[in-house]
Scaffold this active site. Structure first.
Site, mmCIF file in Angstrom:
data_model
loop_
_atom_site.group_PDB
_atom_site.id
_atom_site.type_symbol
_atom_site.label_atom_id
_atom_site.label_comp_id
_atom_site.label_asym_id
_atom_site.label_seq_id
_atom_site.Cartn_x
_atom_site.Cartn_y
_atom_site.Cartn_z
ATOM 1 N N SER A 42 12.555 -50.421 29.419
ATOM 2 C CA SER A 42 12.641 -50.447 27.959
ATOM 3 C C SER A 42 11.309 -49.973 27.425
ATOM 4 O O SER A 42 10.310 -49.921 28.159
ATOM 5 C CB SER A 42 12.917 -51.884 27.492
ATOM 6 O OG SER A 42 12.631 -52.066 26.124
ATOM 7 N N TYR A 72 11.377 -61.008 27.426
ATOM 8 C CA TYR A 72 11.978 -59.696 27.663
ATOM 9 C C TYR A 72 10.904 -58.678 28.024
ATOM 10 O O TYR A 72 11.043 -57.903 28.977
ATOM 11 C CB TYR A 72 12.729 -59.275 26.399
ATOM 12 C CG TYR A 72 13.454 -57.956 26.488
ATOM 13 C CD1 TYR A 72 14.731 -57.883 27.034
ATOM 14 C CD2 TYR A 72 12.880 -56.791 25.995
ATOM 15 C CE1 TYR A 72 15.415 -56.673 27.094
ATOM 16 C CE2 TYR A 72 13.547 -55.583 26.050
ATOM 17 C CZ TYR A 72 14.820 -55.526 26.600
ATOM 18 O OH TYR A 72 15.485 -54.331 26.670
#
Length: 277
Positions: free
Chosen positions: A155, A168
């Site tokens: 990401s 995350y």
């Protein structure tokens, strides 16, 4: 250009919808057989609606419509034994394995010092350890081939910090470290390992009240799609709020194909310039 993955077999986790589905369909369009894996069920600490068996069946239908062969497996990437068994069944069915896309992942929100232990552990277990489990289950098959490509979906949070998602961000940075080490370990076997780093992708993972609300904390109600889009666009250099799943699938396809035969240990942003903001 067609047939870039002819006679190849690709295993994709998180294949029931979103980026994983797009990878499965796009790879099938280029000639690959697909082992499509997804948990297809709810996860504690995650408020985003889960994928379902019907979602995975729809992925299989789309793969077949694209001319590909496919088998599906409902399995949790947190369960290494079940995952390994699913990989082995798929590899036996298609007589080997050439490509791995570790795409399965979750999202949730919370300030770093306010996250519950359960939220932290679940995120790390799926978004980092689940990627490692996928690699340990699949790489022996690639080694037996003497070649292969592993694509780990990280990401922009694997390249920069983001507010409200420390767990995350930590997991996605960990995926980069895993990729770099695997690339060194597996180079003698002719296996390449790379990461793709999407910005926001137009999937159920972001198109929900939880994620939308994080972008518009000034509102006392869930933002509309248009309100979310206006806020999300400010993350990117290009004037788009998010990319499409096929954009990530196309980057993954490039890394999986022989066009990238000398590319390994690389992070490829699909980010509309967001890591340069």
């Amino acid at each position: 250009m067609t047939g870039r993955l002819t006679n190849k077999t690709a295993l994709i986790t998180g294949a029931a919808r979103g980026v994983g589905r797009a990878q499965a369909v796009r790879f099938a369009e280029e000639g690959a057989s697909i082992i499509a894996v997804d948990m297809c069920g709810p996860i504690d600490t995650v408020q985003v609606p889960p994928s379902t068996p019907d979602d995975l069946a729809e992925t299989a239908r789309l793969v077949e419509r694209a001319g590909g062969r496919v088998v599906t497996e409902i399995v949790d990437v947190r369960d290494p034994d079940e995952l390994r068994a699913a990989v082995d069944r798929g590899a036996l069915h298609f007589k080997g394995l050439d490509i791995v896309c570790a795409t399965a992942g979750i999202t949730s929100r919370g300030a770093a010092i306010e996250l519950s232990e359960a939220a932290w552990r679940t995120m790390i277990d799926i978004n980092l350890t689940g990627v490692w489990n996928t690699c340990t289950a699949t790489v022996p098959h690639l080694i037996s081939r003497g070649a292969g490509s592993v694509v780990l979906v990280s990401s922009i949070a694997g390249l920069r910090g983001l507010t409200g998602v420390a767990h995350y961000t930590t997991a996605k940075h960990g995926v980069v470290g895993l990729m770099l080490s695997l690339a060194h370990d597996l180079a003698p076997h002719g296996i390449r390992v790379n990461c793709v780093h999407p910005t926001n992708v137009d999937t159920p993972l972001i198109q929900n009240d939880v994620v939308r609300g994080g972008f518009r904390p000034d509102l006392d109600r869930p933002p509309t799609r248009d309100e979310f889009a206006a806020a999300a666009t400010r993350m990117n250099l290009l004037a788009v709020p998010w990319v499409q799943p096929v954009d990530v699938a196309n980057a993954s396809l490039f890394l999986a194909s022989d066009e990238a035969r000398y590319i390994t240990a690389t992070s490829l942003p699909v980010d509309a310039g967001s890591t340069q903001r």
